[in-house]
Design a protein around this motif. Structure first.
Motif, PDB file in Angstrom:
ATOM      1  N   TYR A 222      -2.527   6.845  -2.282  1.00  0.00           N
ATOM      2  CA  TYR A 222      -3.155   7.855  -3.117  1.00  0.00           C
ATOM      3  C   TYR A 222      -2.106   8.473  -4.035  1.00  0.00           C
ATOM      4  N   ILE A 223      -2.543   8.899  -5.209  1.00  0.00           N
ATOM      5  CA  ILE A 223      -1.699   9.678  -6.105  1.00  0.00           C
ATOM      6  C   ILE A 223      -2.282  11.074  -6.147  1.00  0.00           C
ATOM      7  N   GLN A 224      -1.476  12.054  -5.787  1.00  0.00           N
ATOM      8  CA  GLN A 224      -1.927  13.438  -5.822  1.00  0.00           C
ATOM      9  C   GLN A 224      -1.065  14.255  -6.771  1.00  0.00           C
ATOM     10  N   ALA A 225      -1.726  15.094  -7.567  1.00  0.00           N
ATOM     11  CA  ALA A 225      -1.017  16.011  -8.451  1.00  0.00           C
ATOM     12  C   ALA A 225      -0.451  17.169  -7.633  1.00  0.00           C
ATOM     13  N   VAL A 226       0.293  18.037  -8.302  1.00  0.00           N
ATOM     14  CA  VAL A 226       0.875  19.183  -7.621  1.00  0.00           C
ATOM     15  C   VAL A 226      -0.208  20.055  -7.004  1.00  0.00           C
ATOM     16  N   ASP A 227      -1.376  20.133  -7.674  1.00  0.00           N
ATOM     17  CA  ASP A 227      -2.458  20.970  -7.155  1.00  0.00           C
ATOM     18  C   ASP A 227      -3.328  20.238  -6.129  1.00  0.00           C
ATOM     19  N   LYS A 228      -2.865  19.034  -5.678  1.00  0.00           N
ATOM     20  CA  LYS A 228      -3.525  18.232  -4.641  1.00  0.00           C
ATOM     21  C   LYS A 228      -4.743  17.465  -5.131  1.00  0.00           C
ATOM     22  N   SER A 229      -5.007  17.480  -6.439  1.00  0.00           N
ATOM     23  CA  SER A 229      -6.088  16.655  -6.970  1.00  0.00           C
ATOM     24  C   SER A 229      -5.683  15.183  -6.896  1.00  0.00           C
ATOM     25  N   PHE A 230      -6.658  14.319  -6.662  1.00  0.00           N
ATOM     26  CA  PHE A 230      -6.385  12.890  -6.601  1.00  0.00           C
ATOM     27  C   PHE A 230      -6.472  12.306  -8.012  1.00  0.00           C
ATOM     28  N   MET A 236      -4.312  10.607 -14.381  1.00  0.00           N
ATOM     29  CA  MET A 236      -5.411  11.464 -14.811  1.00  0.00           C
ATOM     30  C   MET A 236      -6.264  11.771 -13.588  1.00  0.00           C
ATOM     31  N   ASN A 237      -6.683  13.029 -13.454  1.00  0.00           N
ATOM     32  CA  ASN A 237      -7.517  13.393 -12.316  1.00  0.00           C
ATOM     33  C   ASN A 237      -8.820  12.604 -12.326  1.00  0.00           C
ATOM     34  N   TYR A 238      -9.172  12.032 -11.183  1.00  0.00           N
ATOM     35  CA  TYR A 238     -10.523  11.487 -11.052  1.00  0.00           C
ATOM     36  C   TYR A 238     -11.500  12.649 -11.177  1.00  0.00           C
ATOM     37  N   ARG A 239     -12.536  12.459 -11.965  1.00  0.00           N
ATOM     38  CA  ARG A 239     -13.559  13.502 -12.064  1.00  0.00           C
ATOM     39  C   ARG A 239     -14.501  13.458 -10.862  1.00  0.00           C
ATOM     40  N   VAL A 240     -14.684  12.275 -10.313  1.00  0.00           N
ATOM     41  CA  VAL A 240     -15.604  12.091  -9.186  1.00  0.00           C
ATOM     42  C   VAL A 240     -14.895  11.294  -8.096  1.00  0.00           C
ATOM     43  N   LEU A 241     -15.050  11.737  -6.862  1.00  0.00           N
ATOM     44  CA  LEU A 241     -14.567  10.992  -5.700  1.00  0.00           C
ATOM     45  C   LEU A 241     -15.782  10.532  -4.906  1.00  0.00           C
ATOM     46  N   HIS A 242     -15.996   9.228  -4.869  1.00  0.00           N
ATOM     47  CA  HIS A 242     -17.150   8.654  -4.184  1.00  0.00           C
ATOM     48  C   HIS A 242     -16.654   7.863  -2.977  1.00  0.00           C
ATOM     49  N   GLN A 243     -17.347   7.971  -1.882  1.00  0.00           N
ATOM     50  CA  GLN A 243     -16.973   7.312  -0.629  1.00  0.00           C
ATOM     51  C   GLN A 243     -15.616   7.798  -0.124  1.00  0.00           C
ATOM     52  N   TYR A 244     -15.318   9.059  -0.408  1.00  0.00           N
ATOM     53  CA  TYR A 244     -14.057   9.630   0.059  1.00  0.00           C
ATOM     54  C   TYR A 244     -14.006   9.694   1.580  1.00  0.00           C
ATOM     55  N   ASP A 245     -15.179   9.725   2.225  1.00  0.00           N
ATOM     56  CA  ASP A 245     -15.201   9.877   3.682  1.00  0.00           C
ATOM     57  C   ASP A 245     -14.747   8.622   4.417  1.00  0.00           C
ATOM     58  N   ARG A 246     -14.453   7.540   3.679  1.00  0.00           N
ATOM     59  CA  ARG A 246     -13.836   6.366   4.292  1.00  0.00           C
ATOM     60  C   ARG A 246     -12.343   6.582   4.503  1.00  0.00           C
ATOM     61  N   HIS A 247     -11.825   7.696   4.008  1.00  0.00           N
ATOM     62  CA  HIS A 247     -10.390   7.965   4.043  1.00  0.00           C
ATOM     63  C   HIS A 247     -10.159   9.351   4.642  1.00  0.00           C
ATOM     64  N   ALA A 248      -9.600   9.389   5.841  1.00  0.00           N
ATOM     65  CA  ALA A 248      -9.436  10.653   6.554  1.00  0.00           C
ATOM     66  C   ALA A 248      -8.589  11.647   5.775  1.00  0.00           C
ATOM     67  N   PHE A 249      -7.545  11.164   5.101  1.00  0.00           N
ATOM     68  CA  PHE A 249      -6.664  12.067   4.361  1.00  0.00           C
ATOM     69  C   PHE A 249      -7.403  12.745   3.216  1.00  0.00           C
ATOM     70  N   MET A 250      -8.213  11.981   2.495  1.00  0.00           N
ATOM     71  CA  MET A 250      -8.982  12.556   1.390  1.00  0.00           C
ATOM     72  C   MET A 250     -10.006  13.554   1.913  1.00  0.00           C
ATOM     73  N   THR A 251     -10.658  13.201   3.003  1.00  0.00           N
ATOM     74  CA  THR A 251     -11.665  14.089   3.586  1.00  0.00           C
ATOM     75  C   THR A 251     -11.045  15.421   3.984  1.00  0.00           C
ATOM     76  N   GLU A 252      -9.893  15.371   4.652  1.00  0.00           N
ATOM     77  CA  GLU A 252      -9.219  16.598   5.080  1.00  0.00           C
ATOM     78  C   GLU A 252      -8.804  17.438   3.882  1.00  0.00           C
ATOM     79  N   SER A 253      -8.316  16.788   2.835  1.00  0.00           N
ATOM     80  CA  SER A 253      -7.901  17.501   1.635  1.00  0.00           C
ATOM     81  C   SER A 253      -9.078  18.201   0.969  1.00  0.00           C
ATOM     82  N   LEU A 254     -10.220  17.519   0.900  1.00  0.00           N
ATOM     83  CA  LEU A 254     -11.407  18.103   0.276  1.00  0.00           C
ATOM     84  C   LEU A 254     -11.974  19.239   1.124  1.00  0.00           C
ATOM     85  N   GLU A 255     -11.866  19.127   2.424  1.00  0.00           N
ATOM     86  CA  GLU A 255     -12.328  20.225   3.280  1.00  0.00           C
ATOM     87  C   GLU A 255     -11.561  21.509   2.983  1.00  0.00           C
TER      88      GLU A 255
END
Length: 342
Positions: A222-230, A236-255
């Motif tokens: 994953y590439i994360q910006a300083v503000d933790k956006s993917f 460039m920030n993804y505007r939409v994250l789809h199927q993020y729940d397949r990835h525990a790290f992304m899920t935890e970050s979004l929580e």
């Protein structure tokens, strides 16, 4: 879940949100969210026997026939596994008549995926071989002009209606991939049906486009910006994250993101869980009140003091701009300490 979907979308967009559900989730409080409830058994044949991933196109098409004229741009999306990091409607240029579609990971194509291949073969037989080398386009998220999306729904509904023999969960993605590759596939409407012309499709890669689809994406990269956006490979920030729940790290970050939003506005971001058959349609009306968003850059205390010392003039200018825009009636959102607005 639905809480993440609504909280993150409303952070970026004031579009009308319609959720198609068989029962309204408890505790959902969101301005501008409208629930369209239905009973599948009342949809009529064959939709009353179809999977939700199939009959949703019938619901979309009905909705657009009744209310589509109110909107300039339309997004359709899964709910349970979708989050937003930007305004999705900015993907579609004003006046552009097209449907934007989004590819899965470049390491997987139709021919390599037996699931997608079988969906296509079930409805179209040997057409699968003609597009086996094409990337997989995900049917769970699409956005475009209202007119183009209506044309897309009409053809999707028609193909689902006249391919009852291959109906199953996920078959919409098989049909979707044939339609977006219709020239290569040599597709023509099933059983001689007559539809509106297919709209132009604009396809975006998973690696450099504005929408991330996580189903086949490698875990841990994953590439994360300083503000933790993917971000994508172009940072460039993804505007939409789809199927993020397949990835525990992304899920935890979004929580954590949703928890922070809930602290700012607890009532606005209350919510339950999406039903397995839930789907959404969002419509953007003609431009109304102008809006500006200013973001805070995450810094430790030493960096913060150095920045203030070196950039006090710029900070004063930006803070004055925020005040001026508000005085002019703009909706201005800031993130973090106003003294550090950038």
């Amino acid at each position: 879940g639905i809480r993440t979907f609504l909280a993150t979308l409303r952070r970026w967009s004031d579009a009308d949100i319609y959720l198609f559900v068989d029962a309204v989730p408890e505790g959902v409080v969101q301005e501008g969210v409208k629930f369209i409830t239905f009973k599948q058994e009342e949809l009529g044949a064959p939709w009353n026997r179809y999977h939700p991933s199939s009959y949703r196109y019938h619901l979309y098409h009905q909705f657009m026939q009744e209310q589509g004229q109110k909107y300039t741009k339309v997004q359709v999306s899964d709910i349970r596994d979708v989050a937003f990091q930007g305004d999705p409607f900015e993907v579609v240029k004003d006046g552009e008549e097209a449907v934007h579609i989004f590819e899965e990971d470049a390491g997987m194509n139709i021919g390599k995926c037996w699931v997608n291949s079988n969906w296509i073969r079930a409805c179209y037989g040997n057409l699968q071989a003609r597009i086996a080398s094409r990337p997989i386009s995900c049917s769970g998220y699409a956005i475009g002009s209202a007119q183009a999306m209506q044309q897309y729904f009409e053809v999707m509904q028609g193909e689902l209606l006249h391919n009852t023999r291959c109906e199953q969960n996920g078959i919409d993605q098989g049909i979707h991939n044939v339609l977006v590759n219709w020239e290569s596939a040599g597709w023509s409407p099933t059983a001689g049906q007559h539809y509106s012309p297919l709209p132009p499709f604009v396809s975006h890669t998973n690696e450099r486009g504005p929408v991330y689809t996580g189903g086949y994406a490698p875990k841990g990269k994953y590439i994360q910006a300083v503000d933790k956006s993917f971000q994508n490979l172009d940072h460039m920030n993804y505007r939409v994250l789809h199927q993020y729940d397949r990835h525990a790290f992304m899920t935890e970050s979004l929580e954590k993101v949703v928890a922070a939003l809930a602290k700012r506005s607890p009532k606005a971001f209350a919510g339950g869980e999406a039903q397995s058959g839930s789907s959404s349609l969002c419509g953007l009306k003609a431009p109304g009140r102008p809006r500006a968003v200013f973001f805070n850059v995450q810094m430790d205390e030493a960096q913060k003091q150095w920045f203030i010392k070196r950039n006090s003039g710029e900070l004063h200018f930006v803070n004055s701009l925020v005040a001026a825009l508000r005085d002019l009636g703009w909706e201005v959102e800031t993130s973090g300490d106003r003294a550090m607005v950038l």
